[in-house]
Design a protein around this motif. Structure first.
Motif, PDB file in Angstrom:
ATOM      1  N   TYR A   1       0.861  -1.395   0.042  1.00  0.00           N
ATOM      2  CA  TYR A   1      -0.006  -0.156  -0.138  1.00  0.00           C
ATOM      3  C   TYR A   1       1.023   1.181  -0.108  1.00  0.00           C
ATOM      4  N   ASP A   2       1.809   1.191   0.777  1.00  0.00           N
ATOM      5  CA  ASP A   2       2.536   2.488   0.904  1.00  0.00           C
ATOM      6  C   ASP A   2       3.393   2.840  -0.356  1.00  0.00           C
ATOM      7  N   TYR A   3       3.676   2.043  -1.280  1.00  0.00           N
ATOM      8  CA  TYR A   3       4.399   2.213  -2.486  1.00  0.00           C
ATOM      9  C   TYR A   3       3.308   3.415  -3.246  1.00  0.00           C
ATOM     10  N   PHE A   4       2.240   3.555  -3.251  1.00  0.00           N
ATOM     11  CA  PHE A   4       1.378   4.223  -4.058  1.00  0.00           C
ATOM     12  C   PHE A   4       1.094   5.829  -3.370  1.00  0.00           C
ATOM     13  N   ASP A   5       1.438   6.708  -4.404  1.00  0.00           N
ATOM     14  CA  ASP A   5       1.365   8.136  -3.889  1.00  0.00           C
ATOM     15  C   ASP A   5       0.035   8.543  -4.090  1.00  0.00           C
TER      16      ASP A   5
END
Length: 231
Positions: free
Chosen positions: A139-143
């Motif tokens: 999840y944290d990869y996505f801006d």
């Protein structure tokens, strides 16, 4: 010849972002959905279910319902079947059991390392998208994340891709779109993004060859392709 020259010109241009579809690109979820509906088709004797499910690939829940009723008639108990398929799907794949496509983590890591923005443009509803990304620990990869219940028009309309680009502050023409479905490629092309097709259940046809910058077999090869994009 014109398409070839266009692709060669595009390959010399820098890009700022990559916008991913989710189902069939990040997760092997379209095959999972097909398996659930195939099970239901055997149970209830639903004809031509594979072609019907493929026709819904890349669309929202609302459009999927419309397609099913168009194919089977207004008296088709779609809501009941969809509910049963959903229960089956979540029972099989919740809790991080949904298979990810090969190369997902590597491609996301490559993009982050090289300072590229990453967005998601999925026709699936937001709660499901967020749950699946969190369970897969990506999840944290996505801006930025845009889902089917956040736009009024579904793919092949370009709205979801344009909203994703706006959300992460990039121009569509400087963004790649990674898609597996025909409607997804059509939407990305219509929005002015640079489509790459990674086929899943649907093979690339003549239309897809014309609309994409390139058809690539898997995400590892996508990473190799993007590595060679020149400034």
């Amino acid at each position: 010849m014109i398409v070839f020259i266009w692709r060669q010109m595009m390959k010399t241009r820098q890009f700022d972002a990559v916008v991913f579809d989710m189902d069939g690109v990040i997760f092997d979820s379209e095959r999972a959905v097909m398996d659930c509906w195939t099970t239901l088709a055997e149970k209830y004797n639903i004809k031509d279910i594979e072609q019907s499910v493929l026709a819904c690939t890349g669309t929202t829940m609302v459009r999927t319902r419309e397609i099913m009723l168009e194919r089977y008639g207004d008296d088709f108990p779609y809501d009941d079947y969809a509910h049963e398929a959903s229960i089956m799907y979540h029972k099989r794949y919740d809790g991080g059991r949904l298979p990810m496509k090969k190369g997902v983590a590597e491609l996301l890591g490559f993009l982050k390392k090289n300072g590229k923005k990453i967005a998601l443009a999925s026709s699936t509803r937001r709660q499901t998208v967020e749950n699946q990304l969190r369970e897969a620990e990506i999840y944290d990869y996505f801006d930025g994340i845009v889902c089917g219940d956040m736009v009024s028009r579904s793919k092949p309309a370009p709205d979801i891709f344009l909203k994703a680009c706006e959300l992460i502050g990039t121009e569509p023409e400087k963004s790649y779109a990674i898609e597996d479905s025909y409607n997804g490629i059509r939407a990305a092309y219509a929005g002015g993004l640079r489509p790459i097709m990674v086929p899943d259940l649907l093979p690339a046809n003549e239309e897809m060859e014309k609309l994409t910058e390139k058809v690539i077999e898997n995400l590892f090869e996508v990473m190799n392709y993007l590595e060679n994009i020149k400034d």
